[in-house]
Scaffold this motif. Structure first.
Motif, PDB file in Angstrom:
ATOM      1  N   SER A   1     -17.823 -10.542   4.184  1.00 20.31           N
ATOM      2  CA  SER A   1     -17.159  -9.297   4.566  1.00 20.31           C
ATOM      3  C   SER A   1     -18.173  -8.327   5.154  1.00 20.31           C
ATOM      4  CB  SER A   1     -16.480  -8.659   3.351  1.00 20.31           C
ATOM      5  OG  SER A   1     -17.447  -8.222   2.417  1.00 20.31           O
ATOM      6  N   VAL A   2     -17.704  -7.463   6.037  1.00 19.46           N
ATOM      7  CA  VAL A   2     -18.524  -6.402   6.615  1.00 19.46           C
ATOM      8  C   VAL A   2     -17.837  -5.071   6.322  1.00 19.46           C
ATOM      9  CG1 VAL A   2     -19.500  -7.840   8.426  1.00 19.46           C
ATOM     10  CG2 VAL A   2     -17.356  -6.662   8.844  1.00 19.46           C
ATOM     11  N   PRO A   3     -18.611  -3.991   6.202  1.00 17.34           N
ATOM     12  CA  PRO A   3     -17.998  -2.690   5.885  1.00 17.34           C
ATOM     13  C   PRO A   3     -17.040  -2.241   6.985  1.00 17.34           C
ATOM     14  CG  PRO A   3     -20.388  -2.641   5.567  1.00 17.34           C
ATOM     15  CD  PRO A   3     -20.078  -3.920   6.276  1.00 17.34           C
ATOM     16  N   CYS A   4     -15.879  -1.784   6.587  1.00 15.18           N
ATOM     17  CA  CYS A   4     -14.880  -1.267   7.520  1.00 15.18           C
ATOM     18  C   CYS A   4     -14.265  -0.003   6.930  1.00 15.18           C
ATOM     19  CB  CYS A   4     -13.792  -2.307   7.791  1.00 15.18           C
ATOM     20  SG  CYS A   4     -14.345  -3.669   8.829  1.00 15.18           S
ATOM     21  N   ALA A   5     -13.516   0.692   7.767  1.00 18.41           N
ATOM     22  CA  ALA A   5     -12.917   1.968   7.359  1.00 18.41           C
ATOM     23  C   ALA A   5     -11.624   1.703   6.595  1.00 18.41           C
ATOM     24  CB  ALA A   5     -12.652   2.841   8.578  1.00 18.41           C
ATOM     25  N   LEU A   6     -11.769   1.368   5.326  1.00 17.50           N
ATOM     26  CA  LEU A   6     -10.611   1.156   4.457  1.00 17.50           C
ATOM     27  C   LEU A   6     -10.351   2.452   3.687  1.00 17.50           C
ATOM     28  CD1 LEU A   6      -8.517  -0.809   3.310  1.00 17.50           C
ATOM     29  CD2 LEU A   6     -10.208  -1.491   1.600  1.00 17.50           C
ATOM     30  N   GLU A   7      -9.128   2.964   3.782  1.00 16.23           N
ATOM     31  CA  GLU A   7      -8.821   4.270   3.209  1.00 16.23           C
ATOM     32  C   GLU A   7      -7.701   4.152   2.184  1.00 16.23           C
ATOM     33  OE1 GLU A   7      -7.768   6.629   6.530  1.00 16.23           O
ATOM     34  OE2 GLU A   7      -9.815   6.806   7.289  1.00 16.23           O
ATOM     35  N   PRO A   8      -7.748   4.991   1.147  1.00 17.18           N
ATOM     36  CA  PRO A   8      -6.654   4.996   0.162  1.00 17.18           C
ATOM     37  C   PRO A   8      -5.420   5.676   0.739  1.00 17.18           C
ATOM     38  CG  PRO A   8      -8.233   6.713  -0.359  1.00 17.18           C
ATOM     39  CD  PRO A   8      -8.816   5.942   0.799  1.00 17.18           C
ATOM     40  N   PRO A   9      -4.278   5.543   0.076  1.00 14.97           N
ATOM     41  CA  PRO A   9      -3.063   6.190   0.593  1.00 14.97           C
ATOM     42  C   PRO A   9      -3.130   7.706   0.445  1.00 14.97           C
ATOM     43  CG  PRO A   9      -2.653   5.248  -1.559  1.00 14.97           C
ATOM     44  CD  PRO A   9      -4.024   4.796  -1.170  1.00 14.97           C
TER      45      PRO A   9
ATOM     46  N   ARG B   1      -0.654  -5.225   1.924  1.00 17.18           N
ATOM     47  CA  ARG B   1      -1.192  -4.126   1.116  1.00 17.18           C
ATOM     48  C   ARG B   1      -1.538  -2.905   1.967  1.00 17.18           C
ATOM     49  NH1 ARG B   1      -2.518  -6.456  -3.878  1.00 17.18           N
ATOM     50  NH2 ARG B   1      -2.988  -8.695  -3.827  1.00 17.18           N
ATOM     51  N   LEU B   2      -1.537  -3.049   3.285  1.00 18.33           N
ATOM     52  CA  LEU B   2      -1.861  -1.943   4.179  1.00 18.33           C
ATOM     53  C   LEU B   2      -0.580  -1.276   4.670  1.00 18.33           C
ATOM     54  CD1 LEU B   2      -4.658  -3.564   6.388  1.00 18.33           C
ATOM     55  CD2 LEU B   2      -4.975  -1.819   4.637  1.00 18.33           C
ATOM     56  N   ALA B   3      -0.555   0.043   4.638  1.00 16.83           N
ATOM     57  CA  ALA B   3       0.546   0.755   5.281  1.00 16.83           C
ATOM     58  C   ALA B   3       0.384   0.692   6.790  1.00 16.83           C
ATOM     59  CB  ALA B   3       0.570   2.211   4.808  1.00 16.83           C
ATOM     60  N   THR B   4      -0.850   0.782   7.242  1.00 15.36           N
ATOM     61  CA  THR B   4      -1.191   0.598   8.647  1.00 15.36           C
ATOM     62  C   THR B   4      -2.646   0.171   8.709  1.00 15.36           C
ATOM     63  OG1 THR B   4      -1.303   1.669  10.820  1.00 15.36           O
ATOM     64  CG2 THR B   4      -1.830   3.031   8.922  1.00 15.36           C
ATOM     65  N   GLY B   5      -2.978  -0.692   9.655  1.00 19.41           N
ATOM     66  CA  GLY B   5      -4.352  -1.174   9.760  1.00 19.41           C
ATOM     67  C   GLY B   5      -4.386  -2.607  10.236  1.00 19.41           C
TER      68      GLY B   5
ATOM     69  N   ILE C   1     -11.365  -5.816   6.575  1.00 26.43           N
ATOM     70  CA  ILE C   1     -10.041  -5.255   6.317  1.00 26.43           C
ATOM     71  C   ILE C   1     -10.170  -3.748   6.491  1.00 26.43           C
ATOM     72  CG2 ILE C   1      -8.156  -4.984   4.669  1.00 26.43           C
ATOM     73  CD1 ILE C   1      -9.115  -7.520   3.277  1.00 26.43           C
ATOM     74  N   GLU C   2      -9.413  -3.195   7.423  1.00 25.03           N
ATOM     75  CA  GLU C   2      -9.517  -1.762   7.663  1.00 25.03           C
ATOM     76  C   GLU C   2      -8.125  -1.158   7.812  1.00 25.03           C
ATOM     77  OE1 GLU C   2     -11.775  -1.284  11.204  1.00 25.03           O
ATOM     78  OE2 GLU C   2     -10.097  -1.669  12.540  1.00 25.03           O
ATOM     79  N   GLY C   3      -8.049   0.131   7.561  1.00 21.69           N
ATOM     80  CA  GLY C   3      -6.776   0.832   7.653  1.00 21.69           C
ATOM     81  C   GLY C   3      -6.514   1.633   6.391  1.00 21.69           C
ATOM     82  N   ARG C   4      -5.252   1.977   6.182  1.00 20.10           N
ATOM     83  CA  ARG C   4      -4.870   2.778   5.021  1.00 20.10           C
ATOM     84  C   ARG C   4      -3.961   1.961   4.116  1.00 20.10           C
ATOM     85  NH1 ARG C   4      -5.577   7.886   3.878  1.00 20.10           N
ATOM     86  NH2 ARG C   4      -6.115   8.467   6.025  1.00 20.10           N
ATOM     87  N   ALA C   5      -4.342   1.860   2.849  1.00 19.96           N
ATOM     88  CA  ALA C   5      -3.547   1.110   1.881  1.00 19.96           C
ATOM     89  C   ALA C   5      -2.241   1.841   1.602  1.00 19.96           C
ATOM     90  CB  ALA C   5      -4.337   0.915   0.596  1.00 19.96           C
ATOM     91  N   ASP C   6      -1.233   1.076   1.151  1.00 17.06           N
ATOM     92  CA  ASP C   6       0.061   1.708   0.900  1.00 17.06           C
ATOM     93  C   ASP C   6       0.173   2.274  -0.510  1.00 17.06           C
ATOM     94  OD1 ASP C   6       0.084  -0.733  -0.344  1.00 17.06           O
ATOM     95  OD2 ASP C   6       2.126  -1.266   0.256  1.00 17.06           O
ATOM     96  N   THR C   7      -0.626   1.785  -1.467  1.00 15.81           N
ATOM     97  CA  THR C   7      -0.621   2.334  -2.825  1.00 15.81           C
ATOM     98  C   THR C   7      -2.049   2.356  -3.354  1.00 15.81           C
ATOM     99  OG1 THR C   7      -0.383   0.198  -3.949  1.00 15.81           O
ATOM    100  CG2 THR C   7       1.658   1.307  -3.244  1.00 15.81           C
ATOM    101  N   PRO C   8      -2.332   3.196  -4.356  1.00 14.32           N
ATOM    102  CA  PRO C   8      -3.678   3.186  -4.944  1.00 14.32           C
ATOM    103  C   PRO C   8      -4.065   1.821  -5.508  1.00 14.32           C
ATOM    104  CG  PRO C   8      -2.528   5.198  -5.562  1.00 14.32           C
ATOM    105  CD  PRO C   8      -1.517   4.330  -4.882  1.00 14.32           C
ATOM    106  N   ASP C   9      -3.121   1.146  -6.183  1.00 11.46           N
ATOM    107  CA  ASP C   9      -3.445  -0.167  -6.747  1.00 11.46           C
ATOM    108  C   ASP C   9      -3.790  -1.165  -5.644  1.00 11.46           C
ATOM    109  OD1 ASP C   9      -3.117   0.644  -9.371  1.00 11.46           O
ATOM    110  OD2 ASP C   9      -0.978   0.168  -9.389  1.00 11.46           O
ATOM    111  N   ASN C  10      -3.063  -1.114  -4.533  1.00 12.55           N
ATOM    112  CA  ASN C  10      -3.368  -2.027  -3.431  1.00 12.55           C
ATOM    113  C   ASN C  10      -4.703  -1.684  -2.780  1.00 12.55           C
ATOM    114  OD1 ASN C  10      -1.239  -3.796  -3.617  1.00 12.55           O
ATOM    115  ND2 ASN C  10       0.085  -2.642  -2.235  1.00 12.55           N
ATOM    116  N   PHE C  11      -5.061  -0.408  -2.766  1.00 15.86           N
ATOM    117  CA  PHE C  11      -6.380  -0.037  -2.245  1.00 15.86           C
ATOM    118  C   PHE C  11      -7.478  -0.681  -3.085  1.00 15.86           C
ATOM    119  CE2 PHE C  11     -10.070   2.824  -2.409  1.00 15.86           C
ATOM    120  CZ  PHE C  11     -10.429   2.824  -1.071  1.00 15.86           C
ATOM    121  N   LEU C  12      -7.337  -0.625  -4.404  1.00 19.01           N
ATOM    122  CA  LEU C  12      -8.332  -1.252  -5.277  1.00 19.01           C
ATOM    123  C   LEU C  12      -8.347  -2.764  -5.085  1.00 19.01           C
ATOM    124  CD1 LEU C  12      -7.693   0.832  -8.528  1.00 19.01           C
ATOM    125  CD2 LEU C  12      -9.641   1.022  -6.971  1.00 19.01           C
TER     126      LEU C  12
END
Length: 757
Positions: free
Chosen positions: A211-219, A170-174, A185-196
């Motif tokens: 889980s612990v807070p990490c820098a998870l970013e939308p596409p 689900r991550l484009a990179t991360g 889980i950190e990085g940038r998701a590849d689609t909005p649905d995968n980010f959710l």
């Protein structure tokens, strides 16, 4: 016997047969001894996933054993059992107690076409399973396996690695990572649905892992679309993207305030990055325009804005709306505006009537002349924009000038979105004669967008010049602020003041360090690349060379002396068996374990006395109760440390000469005897000095180095191999007791020995 030549020649085949038999039988015997030695030792030492297995090297009947045992007692009993094993003449080497790896870290990262597996696994089977799971989750990508075995995996480790690997596609990179019983889980998701979906995955506790807070970013999407449609029956449909959860809540709040009363909301928005500048300002304008239509749609596509729908019920009101929208367009160009108005009413019917008789012009007498027209009143000069906003624990405060009531309402709505649960202080002053440039809505909207990225601070506008100061909460907030200011041109023609971002600081400013046998890991903030290079140089000069895991960011706002404190922390961590340190603003916390009491005392003292002014230290170094190697080199180290503590004074004040009186002769002789017990070990002779030399004009670093060389010369004279000896001088850097205390002079003016592991 009369013909010895004949029977002597007959002995040659027998000799060859005997030699061949010894060659093969000897190898067989050694293999048998080695096998039985390993079995005997392993049976007592015990086995654990991730521990170094017991191995044996056999030379004749001498067996050298190595590996890890479950306990120190087990290690000692295993060596005793080996000595009693049939066929073993000498038992050499030793076992160390296995120590659970802490933290037990593992990660899988995706970058380009490569998936990298890193960290610890309990056994080869888990490592192979992880590689297979990664290949199945991301077919076609190259798998770079850097996993290593270590003892201490938490319960459910293999199942958890498989579960988080399933999220990696689900991550484009991360990356996905485990740290003891925590996962991230950190990085940038590849689609909005995968980010959710990833957000939902991180919100769940799984089999004892939190889980612990990490820098998870939308596409990042382009073009960035957003729209709102007003349907029949007071229903609003939202489509497109929103940049963050906070922005989504602001949009929903704006919608409810713009359309008061009972309305239905169909929220079809999805998270995505890449929004245009002043995005929320544009959304506010779109909602305001849509509220004037009976039904219709407002859409943003990048920087373009389109409005369509049915206008007010009367022709005059609809035309007025068209004109008002066109006049208020400003920099937000309405690329498409299609407002349907009612048809224009027919003109009034003219009635015919006879012409009126001509009325002669009145004649005025001099006393009845009309009054002169009043003098023209000059127009008020345009007032330049002065405006500011501040955010803090008490909420948001708005000050300065505002053009009219609608502009005030829009600003207050944006400010409430920045701090939904806090108060908004309205100290704005109405000024209808504000200059047209910069565009008020775009300029103040962009400034408030920047303010929302600060934990506390302020933004101000003086004409078209923007200034800001304050604190951001972390590196991600700083990156978002930098990204917003890098966009050129800035909205409404704004320019950043000469101070730029110099008045922005990250608070708290935190650097975390951890060191163990796998290497040194740094996370958090560093002030500059020079500090990073200096820390790397320290690691490269240590036994952890090549094992430097740098996860830091270069961030602004480091307190004065931060780089020196970071170097001190790394230097002390590298001396421990394992440990951790945290530098949070002015507080330094140092924790760790070592097998050597001498190192414990040195680290605690140097850590607390070597800080720059203004810093506080909380250091607690413990002695390991388990895991200390029981082989001869470690025994030599313990004996040499004890010798150093019993005989701290080898030198007079400021001197590098060793006077061979009876006590000193005894100390040198004891050192030689100890070094003889570990003939293969390399020894570093470390010279130290107290701080008196600084006042008396001595070069303490040079003095300590010469002291170490003098002791080396004495050891060489007594037969120690020079290839085994190295010397280093540390000056006053590593005191055993704080400089200036009563016993500092003799305790810190010393030479000690370190046996290479």
């Amino acid at each position: 016997m009369a013909q010895p030549g004949r029977w002597l020649w007959g002995l040659l085949p027998l000799a060859l047969l005997w030699g061949t038999a010894n060659l093969f039988v000897g190898d067989t015997i050694e293999r048998d001894v080695g096998r039985r030695a390993v079995e005997a030792v392993a049976a007592i030492a015990g086995e654990a996933p991730g521990a170094r297995p017991v191995t044996a090297q056999v030379d004749g009947r001498d067996v050298t054993i190595s590996g890890e045992a479950l306990s120190a007692d087990g290690a000692a009993r295993a060596i005793a059992r080996l000595r009693s094993e049939f066929g073993v003449r000498r038992a050499l080497g030793g076992l160390s107690q296995v120590v659970a790896q802490r933290p037990y870290s593992w990660s899988a990262s995706r970058q380009g076409g490569v998936v990298t597996l890193n960290g610890f696994v309990p056994d080869e089977a888990t490592a192979i399973a992880n590689v297979a799971a990664a290949a199945a989750a991301l077919p076609g990508l190259r798998i770079d396996d850097r996993q290593s075995l270590a003892f201490g995996a938490p319960a459910g480790f293999q199942a958890m690695t498989k579960a988080v690997l399933a999220e990696l596609p689900r991550l484009a990179t991360g990356k996905v990572a485990l740290d003891d019983t925590r996962f991230c889980i950190e990085g940038r998701a590849d689609t909005p649905d995968n980010f959710l979906a990833l957000q939902a995955a991180t919100a769940l506790a799984r089999d004892g892992f939190q889980s612990v807070p990490c820098a998870l970013e939308p596409p990042v999407v382009a073009p960035y679309r957003w729209g709102v449609e007003r349907l029949a029956g007071d229903t609003l449909r939202l489509t497109g993207f929103y940049p963050s959860d906070a922005a989504r809540q602001q949009i929903l709040g704006l919608l409810r305030r713009t359309f008061p009363g009972t309305i239905g909301i169909e929220d079809g928005m999805k998270p995505a990055a890449g929004e245009p500048a002043a995005f929320l300002v544009k959304v506010t304008r779109a909602l305001g325009d849509l509220a004037r239509l009976r039904q219709g749609k407002a859409e943003l596509t990048g920087d373009a804005y389109a409005l369509s729908g049915d206008g007010p019920a009367t022709f005059e009101a609809c035309q007025a709306l068209r004109l008002q929208i066109a006049q208020g367009d400003g920099p937000d160009s309405v690329a498409q505006a299609s407002i349907v108005c009612p048809p224009e009413p027919p003109p009034p019917v003219e009635t015919l009537m006879p012409p009126l008789p001509e009325i002669p012009a009145p004649v005025f007498l001099p006393s009845e002349l009309p009054a002169a027209p009043p003098p023209a009143v000059p127009a008020a000069p345009a007032v330049p924009l002065t405006w500011s906003a501040a955010i803090g624990e008490d909420g948001v405060a708005l000050r300065g000038l505002v053009r009219d009531a609608p502009a005030r309402a829009a600003l207050l709505a944006l400010a409430r979105g920045l701090a939904p649960s806090a108060a908004v202080s309205d100290q704005l002053i109405l000024e209808p004669n504000l200059r047209e440039e910069p565009d008020y809505g775009a300029a103040t909207g962009f400034a408030l967008d920047l303010l929302g990225k600060l934990k506390r601070g302020s933004v101000s506008l003086a004409g078209a010049v923007l200034a800001l100061s304050g604190e951001v909460a972390n590196g991600q907030a700083w990156q978002e602020l930098e990204a917003a200011l890098r966009r050129q041109p800035l909205p409404a023609g704004l320019s950043l003041g000469t101070a730029g971002t110099a008045a922005i600081a990250v608070r708290p400013y935190v650097l975390s360090l951890s060191a163990d046998r796998s290497g040194l890991t740094l996370t958090g903030a560093l002030p500059d690349a020079q500090t990073r290079a200096a820390l790397l140089a320290l690691v490269e000069a240590s036994p952890l060379k090549g094992r430097f895991n740098d996860e830091t960011q270069i961030l602004p706002g480091a307190p004065a002396g931060f780089a020196a404190v970071a170097r001190m922390a790394v230097t002390n961590l590298l001396r421990l068996d394992f440990g951790s340190a945290t530098i949070a603003d002015d507080l330094v916390t140092l924790r760790g374990l070592t097998c050597r009491d001498l190192i414990k005392r040195e680290v605690e003292t140097s850590a607390s006395t070597g800080l720059p002014p203004g810093y506080r230290m909380d250091a607690a170094i413990g002695l390991r109760q388990t895991g200390c190697i029981v082989d001869p080199p470690a025994t030599c180290q313990n004996d040499l440390d004890a010798l150093t503590k019993r005989n701290t004074v080898l030198f007079a004040q400021g001197a590098a000469a060793v006077t061979l009186d009876a006590p000193t002769e005894r100390v040198i002789a004891e050192a030689v005897a100890i070094l003889t017990q570990c003939p293969g070990a390399r020894i570093t002779i470390e010279g130290h000095a107290n701080s008196d030399g600084d006042r008396d004009g001595f070069n303490n670093l040079d003095l300590s180095a010469r002291r170490a060389l003098r002791v080396r010369d004495e050891l060489l004279r007594r037969g120690i191999d020079p290839a085994r000896l190295e010397t280093r001088g540390f000056g006053t850097e590593r005191p055993l007791v704080p400089h200036g205390s009563a016993d500092a002079k003799p305790m810190n003016r010393r030479v000690q020995f370190t046996v290479a592991k």
